[in-house]
Design a protein around this motif. Sequence first.
Motif, PDB file in Angstrom:
ATOM      1  N   PHE A  70     -96.629 -21.204-130.353  1.00 33.95           N
ATOM      2  CA  PHE A  70     -95.680 -20.126-130.091  1.00 33.95           C
ATOM      3  C   PHE A  70     -96.300 -18.956-129.345  1.00 33.95           C
ATOM      4  O   PHE A  70     -95.642 -18.342-128.506  1.00 33.95           O
ATOM      5  CB  PHE A  70     -94.982 -19.696-131.377  1.00 33.95           C
ATOM      6  CG  PHE A  70     -94.000 -20.736-131.849  1.00 33.95           C
ATOM      7  CD1 PHE A  70     -92.755 -20.855-131.251  1.00 33.95           C
ATOM      8  CD2 PHE A  70     -94.341 -21.643-132.845  1.00 33.95           C
ATOM      9  CE1 PHE A  70     -91.857 -21.830-131.646  1.00 33.95           C
ATOM     10  CE2 PHE A  70     -93.448 -22.631-133.244  1.00 33.95           C
ATOM     11  CZ  PHE A  70     -92.200 -22.726-132.643  1.00 33.95           C
ATOM     12  N   ALA A  71     -97.575 -18.657-129.616  1.00 35.57           N
ATOM     13  CA  ALA A  71     -98.192 -17.530-128.911  1.00 35.57           C
ATOM     14  C   ALA A  71     -98.431 -17.869-127.450  1.00 35.57           C
ATOM     15  O   ALA A  71     -98.124 -17.089-126.560  1.00 35.57           O
ATOM     16  CB  ALA A  71     -99.500 -17.123-129.572  1.00 35.57           C
ATOM     17  N   LEU A  72     -98.977 -19.050-127.200  1.00 35.66           N
ATOM     18  CA  LEU A  72     -99.248 -19.406-125.808  1.00 35.66           C
ATOM     19  C   LEU A  72     -98.019 -19.976-125.127  1.00 35.66           C
ATOM     20  O   LEU A  72     -97.693 -19.608-124.009  1.00 35.66           O
ATOM     21  CB  LEU A  72    -100.390 -20.435-125.719  1.00 35.66           C
ATOM     22  CG  LEU A  72    -101.788 -19.880-125.815  1.00 35.66           C
ATOM     23  CD1 LEU A  72    -102.296 -20.006-127.226  1.00 35.66           C
ATOM     24  CD2 LEU A  72    -102.706 -20.587-124.858  1.00 35.66           C
ATOM     25  N   GLY A  73     -97.356 -20.858-125.840  1.00 37.34           N
ATOM     26  CA  GLY A  73     -96.235 -21.574-125.242  1.00 37.34           C
ATOM     27  C   GLY A  73     -95.123 -20.658-124.768  1.00 37.34           C
ATOM     28  O   GLY A  73     -94.482 -20.916-123.762  1.00 37.34           O
ATOM     29  N   SER A  74     -94.888 -19.562-125.501  1.00 36.09           N
ATOM     30  CA  SER A  74     -93.769 -18.703-125.124  1.00 36.09           C
ATOM     31  C   SER A  74     -94.188 -17.581-124.187  1.00 36.09           C
ATOM     32  O   SER A  74     -93.421 -16.665-123.922  1.00 36.09           O
ATOM     33  CB  SER A  74     -93.119 -18.117-126.371  1.00 36.09           C
ATOM     34  OG  SER A  74     -94.043 -17.293-127.037  1.00 36.09           O
ATOM     35  N   ASP A 163     -84.387 -22.297-119.816  1.00 31.96           N
ATOM     36  CA  ASP A 163     -83.940 -21.279-120.763  1.00 31.96           C
ATOM     37  C   ASP A 163     -84.065 -21.774-122.194  1.00 31.96           C
ATOM     38  O   ASP A 163     -83.744 -21.067-123.133  1.00 31.96           O
ATOM     39  CB  ASP A 163     -82.461 -20.931-120.508  1.00 31.96           C
ATOM     40  CG  ASP A 163     -82.316 -20.113-119.252  1.00 31.96           C
ATOM     41  OD1 ASP A 163     -83.334 -19.557-118.802  1.00 31.96           O
ATOM     42  OD2 ASP A 163     -81.195 -20.032-118.738  1.00 31.96           O
ATOM     43  N   SER A 164     -84.516 -23.017-122.381  1.00 28.90           N
ATOM     44  CA  SER A 164     -84.494 -23.604-123.723  1.00 28.90           C
ATOM     45  C   SER A 164     -85.873 -23.663-124.362  1.00 28.90           C
ATOM     46  O   SER A 164     -86.181 -24.600-125.093  1.00 28.90           O
ATOM     47  CB  SER A 164     -83.910 -25.013-123.662  1.00 28.90           C
ATOM     48  OG  SER A 164     -82.899 -25.092-122.714  1.00 28.90           O
ATOM     49  N   MET A 165     -86.698 -22.688-124.070  1.00 25.76           N
ATOM     50  CA  MET A 165     -88.063 -22.725-124.591  1.00 25.76           C
ATOM     51  C   MET A 165     -88.129 -22.818-126.115  1.00 25.76           C
ATOM     52  O   MET A 165     -88.970 -23.511-126.675  1.00 25.76           O
ATOM     53  CB  MET A 165     -88.823 -21.487-124.124  1.00 25.76           C
ATOM     54  CG  MET A 165     -89.800 -21.728-122.999  1.00 25.76           C
ATOM     55  SD  MET A 165     -90.372 -23.386-122.744  1.00 25.76           S
ATOM     56  CE  MET A 165     -92.088 -23.213-123.106  1.00 25.76           C
ATOM     57  N   HIS A 166     -87.237 -22.100-126.783  1.00 22.62           N
ATOM     58  CA  HIS A 166     -87.285 -22.125-128.250  1.00 22.62           C
ATOM     59  C   HIS A 166     -87.101 -23.538-128.774  1.00 22.62           C
ATOM     60  O   HIS A 166     -87.798 -23.997-129.657  1.00 22.62           O
ATOM     61  CB  HIS A 166     -86.223 -21.197-128.842  1.00 22.62           C
ATOM     62  CG  HIS A 166     -86.656 -19.776-128.813  1.00 22.62           C
ATOM     63  ND1 HIS A 166     -87.568 -19.274-129.713  1.00 22.62           N
ATOM     64  CD2 HIS A 166     -86.342 -18.773-127.981  1.00 22.62           C
ATOM     65  CE1 HIS A 166     -87.789 -18.013-129.423  1.00 22.62           C
ATOM     66  NE2 HIS A 166     -87.065 -17.679-128.373  1.00 22.62           N
ATOM     67  N   PHE A 167     -86.133 -24.205-128.169  1.00 24.67           N
ATOM     68  CA  PHE A 167     -85.861 -25.574-128.559  1.00 24.67           C
ATOM     69  C   PHE A 167     -87.082 -26.457-128.286  1.00 24.67           C
ATOM     70  O   PHE A 167     -87.540 -27.191-129.167  1.00 24.67           O
ATOM     71  CB  PHE A 167     -84.644 -26.082-127.781  1.00 24.67           C
ATOM     72  CG  PHE A 167     -84.432 -27.559-127.897  1.00 24.67           C
ATOM     73  CD1 PHE A 167     -83.968 -28.111-129.081  1.00 24.67           C
ATOM     74  CD2 PHE A 167     -84.709 -28.396-126.818  1.00 24.67           C
ATOM     75  CE1 PHE A 167     -83.784 -29.470-129.196  1.00 24.67           C
ATOM     76  CE2 PHE A 167     -84.527 -29.763-126.925  1.00 24.67           C
ATOM     77  CZ  PHE A 167     -84.062 -30.299-128.119  1.00 24.67           C
ATOM     78  N   LEU A 169     -90.256 -25.677-127.919  1.00 23.19           N
ATOM     79  CA  LEU A 169     -91.420 -25.378-128.753  1.00 23.19           C
ATOM     80  C   LEU A 169     -91.239 -25.886-130.181  1.00 23.19           C
ATOM     81  O   LEU A 169     -92.158 -26.425-130.788  1.00 23.19           O
ATOM     82  CB  LEU A 169     -91.706 -23.874-128.751  1.00 23.19           C
ATOM     83  CG  LEU A 169     -92.145 -23.303-127.396  1.00 23.19           C
ATOM     84  CD1 LEU A 169     -92.385 -21.808-127.485  1.00 23.19           C
ATOM     85  CD2 LEU A 169     -93.404 -24.004-126.899  1.00 23.19           C
ATOM     86  N   ASN A 170     -90.035 -25.711-130.702  1.00 23.21           N
ATOM     87  CA  ASN A 170     -89.790 -26.213-132.057  1.00 23.21           C
ATOM     88  C   ASN A 170     -89.880 -27.732-132.111  1.00 23.21           C
ATOM     89  O   ASN A 170     -90.438 -28.302-133.054  1.00 23.21           O
ATOM     90  CB  ASN A 170     -88.421 -25.751-132.564  1.00 23.21           C
ATOM     91  CG  ASN A 170     -88.492 -24.332-133.080  1.00 23.21           C
ATOM     92  OD1 ASN A 170     -89.291 -24.043-133.968  1.00 23.21           O
ATOM     93  ND2 ASN A 170     -87.706 -23.450-132.509  1.00 23.21           N
TER      94      ASN A 170
END
Lengths: 259, 324
Positions: A70-74, A163-167, A169-170
Motif C-alpha cells: 500500500f505504501a509503494l503501490g499507491s 482508477d481502480s488501484m484500491h481494487f 492492491l487489495n
Amino acid sequence: MKRFINQAWLSFKIRYAAISFEEFLLLESLYPLITLAFYCILAAYSFNTNNLAKWVVGNSFLLCTNICIFALGSAFDEERYTGRIRSIIISPVSKLLIVLEKGFFPAIISVITVFFGFMIGSLIFNVDFTSINLWLFLFVIIVGMFSMTGFSLFLSSFGLITDSMHFILNLVANILIIFSGANFPITQLPQTLQVISKIIPLTRSIESANMLFGGYDTYKFVWLLLEEMLVGIIFYVISYFVIKIAEKTAKKNATLELF
Amino acid sequence: MQNLIELKDLKREFVITKGWIKRKKEIVKAVDGISFEVKKGEIFGLLGQNGAGKTTIIKMLITLLAPSSGTCKVLGYNTYGEEKEFRDKINFIFGGEMGVYKRLSARDNLKYFANLYYMDEAKANKQIDKLLELVDLKNKADVLVETFSKGMVQRLQIARGLINDPEIIFMDEPTIGLDPLGAKILRNIIRKLKTDGKTIMLTTHYLYEADELCDRIAIINNGHLVALGTPQELRNIISGMNTIEIVLEKVTNETIDVIEKLESVRSVEKADTDKGIKLIIKYLEDADISGNILNSLSGLKILSFNQKELTLEDVYIKLVEASR
Ligand SMILES: Nc1ncnc2c1ncn2[C@@H]1O[C@H](COP(=O)(O)OP(=O)(O)OP(=O)(O)O)[C@@H](O)[C@H]1O
Ligand SMILES: [Mg+2]
C-alpha cells in the motif's frame, strides 16, 4: 543519497504527520498482530495442530505485505488524486525514485514489524525461537522485503493509468496471502496455480525462514534466498520499463489527472 | 528574436465513454488545429470561454499530455518524446488549491519540490528563502499548509512554480482565488519575471488583467484560434472607433448638429435618461476632439463627461460571438 533520505523523510511525514505516535504504533503493529493471531488460531483449529511455528513465521511475513504494497503501490495513485502528479511528471526527477522514496521508511518499519510480529506471535503461541539464529532470520526478512519492494514498484506503475488501484492492491494482497504458502501449503494448490507461487515474492523467503526451524540443507537455503533476490531484481528491472511505458500511455490517454 | 514556443496545426482529442452497460464513445475535439509562436521575453495571453481548450494547450506544452497531431515544441523540442531536453527550464503555476502537500510546512513543500529538480541543498535553501519572501509567506514558512487560507496556498503554488528558476513559466488562471492585493502582487511578480528575461504564457478570465500584462493575446474558441495580436491590434480588428458619453441638463438640436459636423465625429446619438440627456458620440480613434466638443457645449450644464476607450472585453465578446 542524502537527498534520497531527505525526500524519503518528507514523504514519510506526508503520510503519517496527521496521526500521533501512539496512533502510529497501534496502526502499524497492533492491527497486524491481531491479523496474525487470527490466522494462527484458525490454523490451530483447522489443522488440529499445536506446532504453530509455520503459521507464525508465514504470517509475520505477510505483515509486511500490507505496508509495502500500500505504501509503494499507491504512490502515483495518491499523487493523482491530490493533483500533485503534475509537478512530479514535468520535473526531471526519476519517477522510479519517487516511489522508492515513498516506500523507504515504510519498508524499514515493516522489517521491524515482521521481526517483532514474529517474536510476539511466538510468545503467544508457544513457538520456541531460542534454537534458531535470529540474525539469519532477520536477513531472510530483509531479502523478502527487497523483492517485495520490487514487486510493489511494478504495481505502482498501474497507478498512472487506472482508477481502480484500491481494487488491484487489495486483490494482490490477497493473492499473496493465498499463494505465498503462509497459510496453506503450496503443494495443496492445483498444479497450474502453483506457477503463481513461483513468480510472486515472499514464497521463497517464507520457505527458507521455515527451514530455520527444522534441520536444514545450507545449499538449498542459500539457493532459495538467491532466487528470492532474483525475483526482486527482475521486478525492479521490469518496473523501470513499465513505469516509463505507463507514463507515456497516461499522456496519450489523458489519465494523469482526474479533473 | 527566438521562438521559444511553437505550435503548428496542433490538435488534441479526448475520447469520452458514456453509459454504464451500453458503452458509447464520443470524441471531443478540445484543441482543433492551433498554430502560433511565442518569442523569448514575451508575456503571451490565452483567452477563451470555459472549455475553449486553454488548459489542454498548456498541458500539452508542459509535457502532461501528448498531442493527437501537429507540432508542439518548447525551446525547439517536442513536448512529447523529447521532454528530457527542456524539463528543468520550464514550470507552471495553476490556480486552485490542489497540488501542494497539506501535511508539510511551506518550507518543507518547497524543499520537496526543489529535490524534484535535483537542486543542491545550499542553492535550494537560498532560492526557497528568496521565494518565500517574494510571495510574502516568510512568517508562515514553518506552519503546516493545512492551516493556510486559499490565497496563501495559491501564493505557495506561485513559489513552487518558480523553484527551478524556469526560463518559461506557464500559468493557468494564476490569480484565481487571490484577493485584489494578492492578484496585484502576482501581476507585479509577472512583470518582474519579464524584466528578468523570462517568457510567460498565461490564461485568465480577467480581461483587464490580460490587457494590462500581455504583449500579445490569442483568443481561442472551441479549440480554434479566433484572433491573435497585441491588445491594441485586437482593438483595431473590431473598430477604429472610440466613444464619448456626455450627460447634460438640456441640449438643443443645433448643438447636436454642431458636434456632428466636427471633424472625425461619425455619429451622435441622443438618449433621455433619469439623470438628464445623454449624448453618445462616436469618433475616429486617433482623433483628439474632446476640446472641440467642450467648446461647442459652452454655456450648457454638463453633468458628466466620459471618454470611453474600447475595452478588451468589448473586443473579446464581439470576436467570440462572431466565431460561433
Ligand atoms: N481529460 C479529459 N477527458 C475528456 N475531456 C476533456 C479532458 N480534459 C479536457 N476535456 C475537454 O476538453 C475541452 C477543453 O477543456 P479545457 O480544460 O482545455 O478548457 P479551458 O479553456 O481550460 O476552460 P476553462 O476556462 O473552463 O478552464 C472541454 O470540452 C473539456 O470537457
Ligand atoms: Mg482551464
